[in-house]
Enzyme design. Structure first.
Site, PDB file in Angstrom:
ATOM      1  N   GLN B 128       0.817  -1.216  -0.010  1.00 15.53           N
ATOM      2  CA  GLN B 128      -0.107   0.020   0.043  1.00 15.53           C
ATOM      3  C   GLN B 128       0.781   1.143  -0.097  1.00 15.53           C
ATOM      4  O   GLN B 128       1.748   1.446   1.004  1.00 15.53           O
ATOM      5  CB  GLN B 128      -0.870  -0.143   1.199  1.00 15.53           C
ATOM      6  CG  GLN B 128      -1.975   1.012   1.237  1.00 15.53           C
ATOM      7  CD  GLN B 128      -2.873   1.192   2.471  1.00 15.53           C
ATOM      8  OE1 GLN B 128      -2.203   1.188   3.729  1.00 15.53           O
ATOM      9  NE2 GLN B 128      -3.872   1.013   2.391  1.00 15.53           N
ATOM     10  N   GLY B 129       0.796   1.890  -0.925  1.00 12.93           N
ATOM     11  CA  GLY B 129       1.739   3.601  -1.146  1.00 12.93           C
ATOM     12  C   GLY B 129       0.553   4.565  -1.045  1.00 12.93           C
ATOM     13  O   GLY B 129       0.359   5.111  -1.887  1.00 12.93           O
ATOM     14  N   SER B 131       0.582   6.527   2.353  1.00 13.48           N
ATOM     15  CA  SER B 131       1.282   7.473   3.331  1.00 13.48           C
ATOM     16  C   SER B 131       2.509   7.879   2.780  1.00 13.48           C
ATOM     17  O   SER B 131       3.356   7.505   1.985  1.00 13.48           O
ATOM     18  CB  SER B 131       1.677   6.909   4.748  1.00 13.48           C
ATOM     19  OG  SER B 131       0.453   6.383   5.398  1.00 13.48           O
ATOM     20  N   GLU B 246     -10.804  -1.519   5.053  1.00 15.58           N
ATOM     21  CA  GLU B 246      -9.470  -1.756   6.095  1.00 15.58           C
ATOM     22  C   GLU B 246      -9.637  -1.671   7.289  1.00 15.58           C
ATOM     23  O   GLU B 246      -9.473  -2.398   8.223  1.00 15.58           O
ATOM     24  CB  GLU B 246      -8.262  -0.646   5.745  1.00 15.58           C
ATOM     25  CG  GLU B 246      -7.165  -0.800   6.521  1.00 15.58           C
ATOM     26  CD  GLU B 246      -6.070   0.176   6.390  1.00 15.58           C
ATOM     27  OE1 GLU B 246      -6.243   0.904   5.344  1.00 15.58           O
ATOM     28  OE2 GLU B 246      -4.940   0.164   7.018  1.00 15.58           O
TER      29      GLU B 246
END
Lengths: 340, 384
Positions: B128-129, B131, B246
């Site tokens: 997951q990119g 932040s 999530e």
């Protein structure tokens, strides 16, 4: 599995809320603070609406509903701060004549507490004394591990206990100044055991704890609404105080407590498991007490006055937290349960 | 208010339990906590076993290759796999729990056909990119730029807290495609191959000693325009779909695990004499109530989700707020039980105590969650 309320349950909750808003609104509440005697007409009206006979079978003149429905109704009573021995009358509707219809008012008294306290002594027709709960040897200061950790409590849980009834005017009592202005109390000085009443006492204790927890839940939810309502309207530094993160976080934490308590209380109403009831009472007591304190904080100086209703919620929450199992007793029982 | 499971659900549970009983004894030993290539191989092999047995993507829609199971069945799956000690979702976490569901909901037919089957089979691992170093909880402040050049975006910037980046094949990447509009409106959601030229991964060591996440540097990485999911500059909305997945379902299995650990703590305390400590004993009793209630809240949320279109609601924020703190209290209690043994970094409870510190930060800090609850659930005015 569908844990949500059914349509009928939502209708019951909404109907109860409307009835109480109409018959026990803020004006009536504040009048009761000054004159805390129970309103017999209201009591009969509640009886007529099936408030006490909710769980009696239809052939016995009841509504034929179950414990989850009783929980929803008492949650509403807790929201409205409705005074009186509601749990006792709900539980004894089938056992004592006239209670189901709201004609007679009975209270329940826990013999092993010290002092033995009686709610609304001036309004009751009868008092039912209940014996054989968690003994003080197991739950009092310095107790807990006398015959092995949790042993005293486990033994107390296993005791069947008993109940007996007395006419209100035959009970010796001493004055006791109640912390809660809406709940007069007397100290019972002579525990009469002359007229036994056939009751399933462990079950009665379990249900009394759960219905008390349901009232705590209603109070906890109501104080969130009161805090949020105040935070939206009260302005400081030119803006509503609800824009400040410090206030937001207090309110959010209040909601979390109330919703956690709701999950526990509703589940215990469905499963009727003793451990779940104990957990529900523990969490609902905490939600009611902590939320009332936080609500008071959000109200600032006015929250500390008699004029605002917050103190009424806090005092009732403290009173209920002392009944049918304290935090200490609940935690010990639940710790014991981990080893089972 | 019905907590009983239907005959179909009980049948599903029984079949799953039987299958787990058959396959779990034959699994290879778990790799060491710090061996990420080993953990990737282990986790993807488990995913392949689930796929072959018809349990892959249980809660995904059928037209996305999933089993179309109800949220209740998904709950049973998480409950039973945890109870049986089956491998956790591990390196497949992002792919299965949020990139996949997001692609299923928002991807084009071609994108779904290309990316979803390899996630389900355990061939591809996603990371997951979202932040960035200068945009932690303020996700919309992200600055990684994507400039259109023909059929590609040219992407430069840096990401951080990228779980499993070391071993991932794909990255769900948020980029700024229009810097001149209000910041929520200029963001796009791209699928980036991790082996593209210009991608550099620098593993970060957590306070627990693990390199489970990394910084990812992007230096003029070319990503085909066809890898964009949703419309250009509509990435914020797509992201909100991802985050609701999530927050809503990601912790379900963990509550079961925490209840198991709590029982083990009580037995250990009884064995070593710590049980005589009133404060500790009462803390354990209180945690018993907390985790029982969190499990019931999970059932409540699942019931709501089952009848509200599948995307979990705000109950997820309430759950996350309480659960993240309860988990920390659980492992603090474990340290009380362990005494000086709590200084042994190799002890499972000690490792979990360290990792529990991330729970009030990851997936939206407790403070951000409280703002969400206060503003979106309670309707308090927006702050400044």
């Amino acid at each position: 599995m569908d844990f949500r309320l059914t349509e009928e349950q939502r209708a019951l909750r909404d109907g109860t809320r409307e009835l109480l808003a109409k018959r026990f609104g803020r004006e009536r509440l504040r009048a009761a603070v000054d004159a805390p005697g129970l309103d017999r007409a209201l009591w009969r009206e509640l009886g007529g609406a099936g408030f006490f006979a909710l769980r009696l079978p239809e052939r016995a003149g009841g509504v034929g509903l179950g414990l989850p429905e009783a929980v929803l109704v008492l949650e509403e009573a807790g929201r409205a701060l409705l005074p009186g021995p509601l749990v006792a009358c709900q539980l004894l509707a089938g056992a004592v004549d006239g209670v189901a219809a709201g004609e007679r008012i009975v209270a329940l008294c826990e013999a092993e507490r010290d002092p033995v306290l009686w709610e609304h002594p001036g309004d009751c027709d009868e008092l039912i004394l209940v014996e054989g709960g968690a003994g003080r040897g197991g739950a009092g200061p310095g107790g807990g591990s006398g015959d092995g950790p949790g042993g005293a409590l486990r033994g107390a849980q296993g005791r069947t206990g008993g109940a007996c009834r007395s006419a209100a005017d035959r009970i010796a009592r001493a004055p006791f100044t109640s912390l809660d202005p809406l709940t007069p109390l007397a100290r019972v000085t002579d525990l009469r055991r002359t007229a036994p009443l056939a009751l399933d006492v462990p079950r009665l204790r379990r249900e009394a704890a759960l219905l008390t927890a349901a009232q705590q839940l209603g109070s906890a939810v109501r104080t969130v609404e009161m805090a949020v309502g105040h935070a939206r309207e009260r302005e400081q530094f030119g803006v509503p105080i609800g824009t400040f993160q410090a206030i937001k976080h207090l309110c959010a934490q209040m909601l979390v407590r109330a919703e956690i308590a709701r999950s526990a209380v509703y589940a215990a109403a469905v499963t009727e498991r003793a451990d779940e009831v104990t957990a529900a009472k523990l969490l609902a007591d905490e939600a009611a007490v902590r939320n009332a304190r936080d609500c008071l904080q959000v109200h600032g100086g006015m929250g500390f006055t008699w004029d605002v209703d917050v103190h009424l919620h806090l005092k009732r929450a403290w009173l209920r937290a002392e009944r049918w199992g304290s935090a200490r007793e609940a935690e010990e029982l639940l710790a014991d349960g981990l080893l089972a | 208010m019905d907590l009983t499971y239907s005959p179909e659900e009980e049948d599903f549970r029984a079949r799953l339990r039987t299958w787990l009983g058959e396959v779990l004894p034959g699994l290879p030993p778990k790799p060491a906590a710090r061996d990420w290539p080993g953990r990737r191989a282990y986790d993807t092999a488990w995913q392949r076993m689930l796929f072959d047995a018809g349990y892959a993507g249980l809660h995904w829609p059928r037209d996305a290759g999933g089993q179309g199971a109800t949220p209740t069945q998904h709950l049973i799956f998480l409950e039973e796999t945890e109870r049986a000690g089956a491998p956790y979702v591990g390196a497949n976490f992002v792919g299965l729990l949020h990139a996949g569901p997001t692609l299923a909901a928002e991807g084009s037919p071609g994108q779904r056909a290309r990316w979803l089957p390899p996630i389900l089979r355990g061939d591809d691992v996603w990371c997951q990119g979202f932040s960035e170093p200068d945009a932690g909880s303020d996700l919309a402040a992200l600055r990684t730029r994507a400039v259109r050049d023909g059929d590609s975006y040219v992407v430069s910037g840096a990401k951080i807290w990228t779980s499993h980046a070391e071993v991932a094949d794909w990255c769900e990447l948020l980029v700024r495609t229009d810097p001149d509009v209000p910041r929520h409106r200029g963001i796009s959601w791209l699928a980036m191959p991790m082996d593209a030229p210009g991608v550099t991964v620098r593993p970060l060591r957590t306070l627990a000693g693990s390199t489970e996440f990394a910084e990812v540097f992007l230096d003029e990485v070319r990503i085909p325009v066809g890898n964009r999911v949703g419309a250009e500059n509509d990435g914020w909305r797509v992201t909100m779909v991802t985050l609701s997945f999530e927050r809503g379902t990601a912790f379900v299995g963990e509550v079961v695990a925490c209840r198991r650990v709590l029982g083990a703590l009580a037995r250990a305390a009884r064995a070593n004499g710590r049980w005589d400590d009133d404060v500790l004993r009462r803390t354990l009793g209180r945690l018993n109530a907390e985790f029982a209630a969190l499990w019931r809240l999970t059932q409540w949320n699942v019931s709501e989700a089952q009848h509200g279109g599948g995307v979990p609601g705000t109950g997820g924020s309430v759950f996350k707020l309480r659960y993240s703190h309860a988990r920390q209290e659980l492992y603090d209690a474990a340290a009380e039980v362990l005494g000086a043994g709590a200084l042994d970094a190799d002890h499972e409870w000690v490792a979990d105590r360290l990792s529990s510190l991330s729970y009030t930060i990851a997936a939206g800090t407790s403070q951000i969650q409280k703002n969400i609850v206060a503003e979106r659930v309670l309707g308090l005015p927006k702050g400044r």
